[in-house]
Motif scaffolding. Structure first.
Motif, mmCIF file in Angstrom:
data_model
loop_
_atom_site.group_PDB
_atom_site.id
_atom_site.type_symbol
_atom_site.label_atom_id
_atom_site.label_comp_id
_atom_site.label_asym_id
_atom_site.label_seq_id
_atom_site.Cartn_x
_atom_site.Cartn_y
_atom_site.Cartn_z
ATOM 1 N N PRO A 33 0.813 -1.231 0.000
ATOM 2 C CA PRO A 33 0.000 0.000 0.000
ATOM 3 C C PRO A 33 0.844 1.279 0.000
ATOM 4 O O PRO A 33 2.076 1.232 -0.083
ATOM 5 C CB PRO A 33 -0.849 -0.125 1.262
ATOM 6 C CG PRO A 33 -0.143 -1.086 2.139
ATOM 7 C CD PRO A 33 0.629 -2.006 1.244
ATOM 8 N N HIS A 34 0.180 2.404 0.109
ATOM 9 C CA HIS A 34 0.764 3.719 -0.157
ATOM 10 C C HIS A 34 2.003 4.017 0.700
ATOM 11 O O HIS A 34 1.934 4.027 1.927
ATOM 12 C CB HIS A 34 -0.284 4.803 0.080
ATOM 13 C CG HIS A 34 -0.015 6.051 -0.689
ATOM 14 N ND1 HIS A 34 1.096 6.839 -0.472
ATOM 15 C CD2 HIS A 34 -0.707 6.654 -1.698
ATOM 16 C CE1 HIS A 34 1.074 7.862 -1.301
ATOM 17 N NE2 HIS A 34 0.004 7.771 -2.061
ATOM 18 N N PRO A 35 3.135 4.319 0.026
ATOM 19 C CA PRO A 35 4.381 4.590 0.753
ATOM 20 C C PRO A 35 4.284 5.781 1.716
ATOM 21 O O PRO A 35 4.959 5.795 2.750
ATOM 22 C CB PRO A 35 5.382 4.910 -0.358
ATOM 23 C CG PRO A 35 4.815 4.303 -1.591
ATOM 24 C CD PRO A 35 3.339 4.367 -1.425
ATOM 25 N N GLN A 36 3.444 6.749 1.412
ATOM 26 C CA GLN A 36 3.365 7.940 2.259
ATOM 27 C C GLN A 36 2.415 7.768 3.444
ATOM 28 O O GLN A 36 2.283 8.660 4.272
ATOM 29 C CB GLN A 36 2.950 9.147 1.415
ATOM 30 C CG GLN A 36 4.027 9.537 0.408
ATOM 31 C CD GLN A 36 3.810 10.917 -0.158
ATOM 32 O OE1 GLN A 36 2.710 11.237 -0.619
ATOM 33 N NE2 GLN A 36 4.844 11.735 -0.128
ATOM 34 N N PHE A 37 1.768 6.611 3.509
ATOM 35 C CA PHE A 37 0.878 6.330 4.640
ATOM 36 C C PHE A 37 1.322 5.061 5.362
ATOM 37 O O PHE A 37 0.513 4.285 5.847
ATOM 38 C CB PHE A 37 -0.571 6.216 4.160
ATOM 39 C CG PHE A 37 -1.093 7.493 3.578
ATOM 40 C CD1 PHE A 37 -1.546 8.526 4.393
ATOM 41 C CD2 PHE A 37 -1.105 7.685 2.200
ATOM 42 C CE1 PHE A 37 -2.006 9.715 3.852
ATOM 43 C CE2 PHE A 37 -1.563 8.870 1.653
ATOM 44 C CZ PHE A 37 -2.010 9.896 2.483
ATOM 45 N N GLY A 38 2.633 4.862 5.382
ATOM 46 C CA GLY A 38 3.183 3.733 6.135
ATOM 47 C C GLY A 38 3.196 2.405 5.411
ATOM 48 O O GLY A 38 3.477 1.371 6.017
ATOM 49 N N GLY A 39 2.882 2.405 4.128
ATOM 50 C CA GLY A 39 2.856 1.146 3.385
ATOM 51 C C GLY A 39 4.247 0.593 3.120
ATOM 52 O O GLY A 39 5.120 1.314 2.643
ATOM 53 N N VAL A 104 -0.166 -11.058 -10.537
ATOM 54 C CA VAL A 104 0.159 -9.866 -9.755
ATOM 55 C C VAL A 104 -0.946 -9.667 -8.718
ATOM 56 O O VAL A 104 -2.136 -9.793 -9.035
ATOM 57 C CB VAL A 104 0.341 -8.617 -10.651
ATOM 58 C CG1 VAL A 104 -0.905 -8.313 -11.462
ATOM 59 C CG2 VAL A 104 0.737 -7.400 -9.829
ATOM 60 N N ALA A 105 -0.532 -9.411 -7.486
ATOM 61 C CA ALA A 105 -1.498 -9.134 -6.413
ATOM 62 C C ALA A 105 -1.095 -7.829 -5.748
ATOM 63 O O ALA A 105 0.088 -7.587 -5.500
ATOM 64 C CB ALA A 105 -1.501 -10.272 -5.385
ATOM 65 N N GLY A 106 -2.066 -6.976 -5.499
ATOM 66 C CA GLY A 106 -1.770 -5.704 -4.857
ATOM 67 C C GLY A 106 -2.832 -5.337 -3.849
ATOM 68 O O GLY A 106 -4.003 -5.713 -3.993
ATOM 69 N N PHE A 107 -2.415 -4.595 -2.832
ATOM 70 C CA PHE A 107 -3.325 -4.140 -1.789
ATOM 71 C C PHE A 107 -3.386 -2.619 -1.802
ATOM 72 O O PHE A 107 -2.347 -1.960 -1.746
ATOM 73 C CB PHE A 107 -2.855 -4.663 -0.426
ATOM 74 C CG PHE A 107 -3.538 -4.047 0.764
ATOM 75 C CD1 PHE A 107 -4.927 -3.906 0.798
ATOM 76 C CD2 PHE A 107 -2.807 -3.609 1.852
ATOM 77 C CE1 PHE A 107 -5.558 -3.334 1.897
ATOM 78 C CE2 PHE A 107 -3.427 -3.037 2.959
ATOM 79 C CZ PHE A 107 -4.814 -2.888 2.974
ATOM 80 N N SER A 108 -4.612 -2.065 -1.886
ATOM 81 C CA SER A 108 -4.851 -0.627 -1.827
ATOM 82 C C SER A 108 -4.085 0.099 -2.942
ATOM 83 O O SER A 108 -4.298 -0.203 -4.119
ATOM 84 C CB SER A 108 -4.506 -0.119 -0.421
ATOM 85 O OG SER A 108 -5.033 1.164 -0.206
ATOM 86 N N PHE A 109 -3.185 1.003 -2.623
ATOM 87 C CA PHE A 109 -2.343 1.664 -3.638
ATOM 88 C C PHE A 109 -1.667 0.619 -4.527
ATOM 89 O O PHE A 109 -1.567 0.790 -5.753
ATOM 90 C CB PHE A 109 -1.297 2.520 -2.906
ATOM 91 C CG PHE A 109 -0.236 3.143 -3.773
ATOM 92 C CD1 PHE A 109 -0.456 4.353 -4.418
ATOM 93 C CD2 PHE A 109 1.015 2.533 -3.899
ATOM 94 C CE1 PHE A 109 0.545 4.941 -5.202
ATOM 95 C CE2 PHE A 109 2.019 3.121 -4.668
ATOM 96 C CZ PHE A 109 1.776 4.322 -5.321
#
Length: 217
Positions: A33-39, A104-109
């Motif tokens: 998930p999003h690098p700027q929100f702790g991902g 490919v698997a991704g979570f949120s961002f």
């Protein structure tokens, strides 16, 4: 924990790679998930997806996007992160040149980045999008969506509201030649806390195992 460092567009990228003993095992990359929100790649959802794919017989790579952990570079609004994901897939493929399946698997961002990677890489045969933030990012690039996959979200998700996920799924359902499966985890929030994690991972496991026995895209 097999640590790997591989080249990315802005310098090195840090990852974790788990291989199978069998030759020609399918491959999967997991996007955080999003690098700027702790991902990070050690996010619980990402970690659990990683091990779920490994248990299903995949060679699995998860990694930190640029600027996260020991990965070099800086956050780049998703543009550079997509290039990072492409580099990660290149690296994984270089070690597994005969893999018949590529997921490919991704979570949120990470789900948003994963869907974009899908558009660029025709060799991807399936995808898992966990809690795609359809309220924050434009998914209209999926025209048409090139592979079948699973979109899964929680009914109590306040970060990526279910209504937006429904709208995305409805749009993708109109496309021919692929099948978008949509599963909702009752009562789950964005991070699938507590028992919801097992429910979500169980749904992913069931879906991927079924797809591996079929020969459809």
């Amino acid at each position: 924990m097999p640590e790997v460092i591989f080249p990315g567009p802005e310098g090195r990228l840090e990852g974790r790679y788990h291989a199978q003993a069998e030759k020609d095992a399918p491959i999967a990359i997991i996007l955080h998930p999003h690098p700027q929100f702790g991902g990070t790649m050690n996010n619980k959802v990402v970690y659990n997806l990683h091990y779920a794919f490994h248990k299903m017989g995949f060679n699995v790579l998860r990694f930190n996007f640029r600027g996260v952990g020991r990965s070099q570079g800086e956050y780049d609004q998703g543009v550079g992160e997509l290039s990072d994901a492409a580099s990660a897939l290149d690296y994984l493929q270089s070690m597994n040149q005969n893999a018949k399946h590529c997921w490919v698997a991704g979570f949120s961002f990470g789900a948003w980045i994963g869907m974009q990677l899908l558009m660029r890489r025709p060799e991807i045969t399936g995808f898992i999008s966990v809690a795609p933030p359809a309220n924050m990012y434009d998914f209209s690039f999926l025209a048409p969506c090139p592979a079948s996959g699973l979109i899964i979200n929680g009914t109590a998700d306040r970060v990526a509201p279910p209504a937006d996920t429904h709208a995305l799924v409805d749009k993708l359902h109109e496309q021919k030649g692929i099948t978008i499966t949509h599963t909702e985890v009752e009562g789950a929030g964005h991070f699938f806390e507590n028992a919801h994690m097992d429910t979500m991972i169980g749904a992913v496991d069931t879906y991927v195992r079924r797809r591996l026995t079929e020969n459809t895209r």
